[in-house]
Design a protein around this motif. Structure first.
Motif, short mmCIF file in Angstrom:
data_model
loop_
_atom_site.label_atom_id
_atom_site.label_comp_id
_atom_site.label_asym_id
_atom_site.label_seq_id
_atom_site.Cartn_x
_atom_site.Cartn_y
_atom_site.Cartn_z
N LEU A 1 37.82 42.41 41.67
CA LEU A 1 38.99 42.36 40.81
C LEU A 1 39.95 43.49 41.16
CD1 LEU A 1 37.40 41.52 37.37
CD2 LEU A 1 38.64 40.00 38.88
N GLY A 2 41.23 43.18 41.09
CA GLY A 2 42.22 44.20 41.39
C GLY A 2 42.34 45.24 40.31
N GLY A 3 42.14 44.83 39.03
CA GLY A 3 42.32 45.74 37.91
C GLY A 3 41.05 46.51 37.62
N GLY A 4 41.21 47.75 37.19
CA GLY A 4 40.06 48.55 36.87
C GLY A 4 39.53 48.30 35.49
N SER A 5 40.30 47.70 34.62
CA SER A 5 39.88 47.47 33.25
C SER A 5 39.89 46.03 32.87
CB SER A 5 40.79 48.26 32.30
OG SER A 5 42.10 47.78 32.41
N GLY A 6 40.11 45.17 33.80
CA GLY A 6 40.12 43.78 33.49
C GLY A 6 41.46 43.28 33.04
N CYS A 7 42.35 44.17 32.62
CA CYS A 7 43.67 43.75 32.17
C CYS A 7 44.77 44.59 32.79
CB CYS A 7 43.76 43.84 30.65
SG CYS A 7 43.49 45.50 30.03
N ARG A 8 44.42 45.69 33.43
CA ARG A 8 45.40 46.56 34.05
C ARG A 8 44.98 46.83 35.48
NH1 ARG A 8 49.93 46.79 31.74
NH2 ARG A 8 50.32 48.99 32.02
N GLY A 9 45.94 47.17 36.30
CA GLY A 9 45.61 47.49 37.67
C GLY A 9 45.29 48.95 37.82
N VAL A 10 45.85 49.59 38.83
CA VAL A 10 45.69 51.01 38.99
C VAL A 10 46.31 51.70 37.79
CG1 VAL A 10 46.16 52.96 40.52
CG2 VAL A 10 45.80 50.68 41.48
N GLN A 11 45.74 52.83 37.40
CA GLN A 11 46.20 53.50 36.21
C GLN A 11 47.69 53.76 36.30
OE1 GLN A 11 43.90 56.97 35.47
NE2 GLN A 11 41.99 55.85 35.14
N GLY A 12 48.39 53.34 35.23
CA GLY A 12 49.82 53.53 35.17
C GLY A 12 50.62 52.40 35.73
N TYR B 1 33.22 52.65 38.81
CA TYR B 1 33.43 51.46 39.62
C TYR B 1 33.25 50.17 38.84
CZ TYR B 1 32.54 55.08 43.10
OH TYR B 1 32.58 56.23 43.83
N MET B 2 32.95 50.29 37.57
CA MET B 2 32.70 49.10 36.77
C MET B 2 33.98 48.62 36.11
SD MET B 2 29.06 50.03 34.97
CE MET B 2 28.91 48.41 34.28
N ASN B 3 34.05 47.33 35.92
CA ASN B 3 35.19 46.73 35.26
C ASN B 3 34.91 46.67 33.77
OD1 ASN B 3 37.21 44.88 34.32
ND2 ASN B 3 37.42 44.16 36.42
N ARG B 4 35.78 47.28 32.99
CA ARG B 4 35.54 47.31 31.55
C ARG B 4 35.69 45.93 30.92
NH1 ARG B 4 38.72 52.71 29.38
NH2 ARG B 4 37.82 54.20 30.84
N GLY B 5 36.68 45.19 31.37
CA GLY B 5 36.96 43.91 30.75
C GLY B 5 35.97 42.84 31.16
N LEU B 6 35.96 41.75 30.38
CA LEU B 6 35.09 40.61 30.67
C LEU B 6 35.96 39.47 31.18
CD1 LEU B 6 32.26 39.29 30.51
CD2 LEU B 6 32.90 38.47 28.24
N PRO B 7 36.00 39.23 32.49
CA PRO B 7 36.79 38.11 33.01
C PRO B 7 35.94 36.85 33.11
CG PRO B 7 36.06 39.50 34.82
CD PRO B 7 35.46 40.08 33.57
N LEU B 8 36.59 35.72 32.91
CA LEU B 8 35.94 34.42 33.09
C LEU B 8 36.41 33.84 34.42
CD1 LEU B 8 34.17 32.15 31.86
CD2 LEU B 8 36.29 31.15 30.99
N PRO B 9 35.53 33.69 35.41
CA PRO B 9 35.94 33.15 36.72
C PRO B 9 35.91 31.63 36.73
CG PRO B 9 33.68 33.93 36.85
CD PRO B 9 34.13 34.17 35.42
N ILE B 10 37.02 31.01 37.11
CA ILE B 10 37.11 29.57 37.28
C ILE B 10 37.31 29.29 38.76
CG2 ILE B 10 38.32 27.46 36.63
CD1 ILE B 10 36.91 28.76 34.30
N ASN B 11 36.43 28.53 39.36
CA ASN B 11 36.47 28.29 40.79
C ASN B 11 37.50 27.22 41.15
OD1 ASN B 11 34.40 30.10 40.98
ND2 ASN B 11 33.07 28.80 42.18
N THR B 12 38.25 27.49 42.21
CA THR B 12 39.12 26.51 42.85
C THR B 12 38.87 26.57 44.35
OG1 THR B 12 41.02 27.99 43.19
CG2 THR B 12 40.84 26.89 41.05
N PHE B 13 39.65 25.80 45.11
CA PHE B 13 39.45 25.79 46.55
C PHE B 13 40.02 27.04 47.21
CE2 PHE B 13 41.08 24.81 50.82
CZ PHE B 13 39.89 24.50 51.45
#
Length: 709
Positions: A348-359, A692-704
């Motif tokens: 995941l790009g975001g460190g918290s599941g909803c934000r990217g790099v801090q700031g 290194y852990m992602n705080r947020g809980l993402p739901l992954p939906i698979n596509t091609f």
């Protein structure tokens, strides 16, 4: 090289490799070079090309390996040399698949399961046939004679199935570095043995190959009612599988693990009854004639009338004294859960599941993609559960809730996390809409698109738009055709598309799950903790019928026109990352909170809150819509409001006074946070693996292709 060729050819070529009995080496080279050229394109084309290039190279070095592994895993064959298993679980929303739609879907899946009527022996025979033909070719293998010889063997074909599997897997362990002559020599020897046992005639030079169709994977269909528990379904599948003997549990541990469902472990709104106990609860204090495993020795005089009414409805096992013990997660379980969290979310790009790099704010296209290569190697698990959700946004909301409870239960007691790999798929299906009045249409614009997440996936992945979203539009038409011709033949059209989807949809798109705490107006009612994925609606029931005609009338109270006064505290999100905490009081009849971007211009990975009344800005100088990830909304008057999650009327809460919304924390991160607190570290300190852990809980939906940027 056109876009369509880029997008469809790799999957189509690999599908040909799985189905074809024999492929010339020249075709392998052409397909491999095509996939290699994709590596020069940006992601996700490069990642897709690399994945299929590896498959083509493996199949070219070890013919028949992909077909053998796929059939073994999807059909649950007991293979000593390849113990991996897969299964497809189709979860359909009964609100959508009721009546003719449900009958068509169930009939399609039954036609796929019973139309082929293949036993495990048939699958073993097909696998042996395909592997020998793929390795020897038409010059050295007579497909028709081999097919007849395998049929004449009956149950004895399992011996050759295990032998062929062992030969191919040994070659795969060597990495295909050795010459292919050893593999072909051994398969040729087995081919001669099979023919000689069934027929005394001399071997012919060769012959035409026999077709070995790839069967659809094993599927289980469920109408997702309230009684269905995904954790228990997966646990029963795991226990009943042919290779789970090595994971066998003791009887006491098995009873404890499978005793209750997650919904029973966290009953936020379940009726509770207090019963006074007359003993200390310690077994040695009981009378000598008492049996600890019998009922709990309740005094009848202490049982009140409500308990007597519900006694018959409760399970008798709840009234028995159980050999209970306090569960404390071991250090090993905590480390395994953290390892799984790191493996799943390192991309995941975001460190918290909803934000990217801090700031910095994060685009949904960036936070939801998997363009970054994970530094952690994904541990391959022997079981893969492919969960296909079918319906509109309501079924996705239930899927997010079930996934949250799954992770929460595994955090309490690890059982399935390191054994079963979960893969999620989504097929958007809506019931045919009925005509509504223009007034209601204006009042419910946000409700028009009941498949918001499916529409977003169709926007970012054209393959998904043409194949999967098209299937969702086709199912209602199939239901109409079934009504017109109920006695017609049932072809497994939907099952074939689902099989194609779960086999080629390998790139996940991540969506943030949001946590909401609901506080009621009544002090006697406990707050409720819920999660949602796509949408949350706030509505004041007394203003539900406001229309344009009513607004033109003169009213004594302006509150009757604009709504109730609410206080909204939120953190405004901007692209620069300079988030600002704001608070506002506004009079409104309700609000819509959406988590799915509607267009590319608003493609931020955040929530969008929109007030229902357009007059709010002019009267109160308040912006009608804003972006945020943390919201506190409270009614400042005596009026209460109604909260509906993911447009599901089954998840509607009435008489609500306030609510708080924030990104849902992953239970794996919460375990690490609890361990840090025991070491007396700061609440906000990030050390060790938690960085290194992602705080947020993402739901992954698979596509091609995932997200095409």
């Amino acid at each position: 090289m056109g876009f369509s060729n880029l997008h469809h050819s790799p999957a189509s070529y690999t599908d040909v490799c799985h189905h074809s009995a024999y492929i010339p080496d020249e075709l392998y080279k052409r397909v491999y070079e095509f996939c290699r050229r994709l590596l020069t394109f940006p992601n996700p084309y490069g990642a897709i090309g690399l994945s299929y290039a590896r498959q083509i190279r493996t199949e070219r070095a070890i013919p028949g390996l992909l077909y053998q592994r796929m059939v073994t895993a999807e059909q649950g064959l007991k293979n000593q040399h390849y113990p991996y298993q897969e299964k497809v679980f189709i979860l359909a929303d009964p609100e959508v698949f009721s009546g003719s739609l449900g009958e068509v879907l169930m009939g399609d899946i039954e036609a796929s399961a019973f139309g082929e009527c293949l036993s495990p022996v048939d699958h073993m025979r097909s696998m042996v046939q395909h592997t020998i033909q793929a390795a020897l070719g038409a010059e050295k293998c007579d497909g028709q004679r081999l097919d007849q010889a395998l049929r004449d063997m009956g149950q004895d074909v399992e011996t050759y199935f295990q032998e062929v599997s062992a030969t191919v897997e040994r070659s795969a362990e060597d990495g295909g570095r050795k010459e292919g002559g050893a593999l072909k020599s051994r398969l040729l020897q087995l081919y001669k043995e099979i023919i000689s046992e069934a027929d005394s005639e001399p071997l012919s030079v060769g012959g035409p190959p026999c077709d070995c169709p790839l069967p659809n994977p094993e599927m289980s269909f469920f109408l997702w009612t309230e009684d269905l528990d995904i954790w228990r379904v997966l646990a029963k599948w795991f226990r009943s599988s042919s290779t789970s003997e090595q994971f066998a549990l003791s009887q006491e541990s098995e009873d404890f693990v499978l005793g209750e469902s997650p919904s029973e472990l966290t009953p936020s709104d379940m009726t509770r009854f207090s019963v006074m106990s007359n003993d200390s609860g310690i077994e040695r204090d009981l009378p000598p004639s008492a049996d600890p495993s019998s009922s709990s020795f309740l005094d009848p005089t202490s049982i009140n009338a409500p308990w007597e009414q519900c006694k018959s409805e409760q399970d008798s096992s709840r009234l028995s004294r159980r050999r209970a013990f306090k569960m404390k997660p071991s250090v090993k379980d905590n480390m395994l859960l953290m390892q799984d969290t790191l493996e799943d979310q390192a991309n995941l790009g975001g460190g918290s599941g909803c934000r990217g790099v801090q700031g910095e704010a994060t685009l949904q296209r960036r936070a939801g993609s998997t363009v970054v290569q994970s530094p952690f190697n994904k541990q391959q698990r022997q079981f893969t559960a492919r969960i296909v959700a079918m319906g509109d946004d309501r079924v996705l909301g239930r899927l997010a809730k079930a996934y949250y409870f799954f992770r929460k239960r595994e955090a309490r007691r690890l059982f399935l996390t390191m054994k079963i790999h979960l893969q999620f798929y989504y097929i958007p299906v809506c019931r045919p809409t009925t005509s509504i009045s223009p007034i209601n249409e204006n009042l419910n614009r946000s409700k028009e698109n009941l498949c918001a997440l499916g529409s977003y996936l169709s926007t970012v992945d054209p393959w998904y738009n043409s194949n999967i979203k098209g299937l969702g539009c086709m199912i209602p038409k199939l239901a109409e055709m079934h009504k017109a011709n109920p006695g017609g033949p049932k072809d497994p059209f939907v099952s074939d598309v689902i099989s194609y989807y779960v086999r080629t949809g390998q790139q996940p798109v991540y969506f943030t799950v949001y946590f909401v705490k609901i506080v009621f107006n009544s002090a006697t009612k406990d707050p409720v903790e819920e999660v949602f994925l796509t949408h949350l609606e706030v509505e004041f029931p007394e203003f539900r019928q406001i229309s344009a005609a009513m607004k033109e009338k003169q009213r004594k109270s302006i509150g009757d026109i604009c709504g109730a006064v609410v206080s909204i505290n939120y953190r405004k999100i901007v692209l620069s990352g300079r988030d600002v905490d704001k608070g506002v009081s506004v009079r409104t009849s309700g609000a819509q909170i959406s988590a799915i971007p509607h267009n590319e211009a608003e493609d931020l990975n955040c929530l969008t809150l929109t007030l229902n009344d357009s007059s709010a800005k002019s009267k109160n100088n308040v912006v009608q819509s804003f972006r945020t990830n943390n919201i506190r909304l409270r009614s400042l008057e005596s009026r209460s409001f109604t909260v509906t999650l993911d447009r599901d009327h089954r998840r509607t809460y009435k008489d609500v006074q306030s609510l708080e919304i924030s990104p849902c924390l992953d239970p794996g991160y919460c375990v690490q946070k609890t361990m840090r607190s025991k070491l007396n570290l700061g609440e906000d300190s990030e050390c060790g693996l938690s960085k290194y852990m992602n705080r947020g809980l993402p739901l992954p939906i698979n596509t091609f292709a995932g997200i095409i940027t």
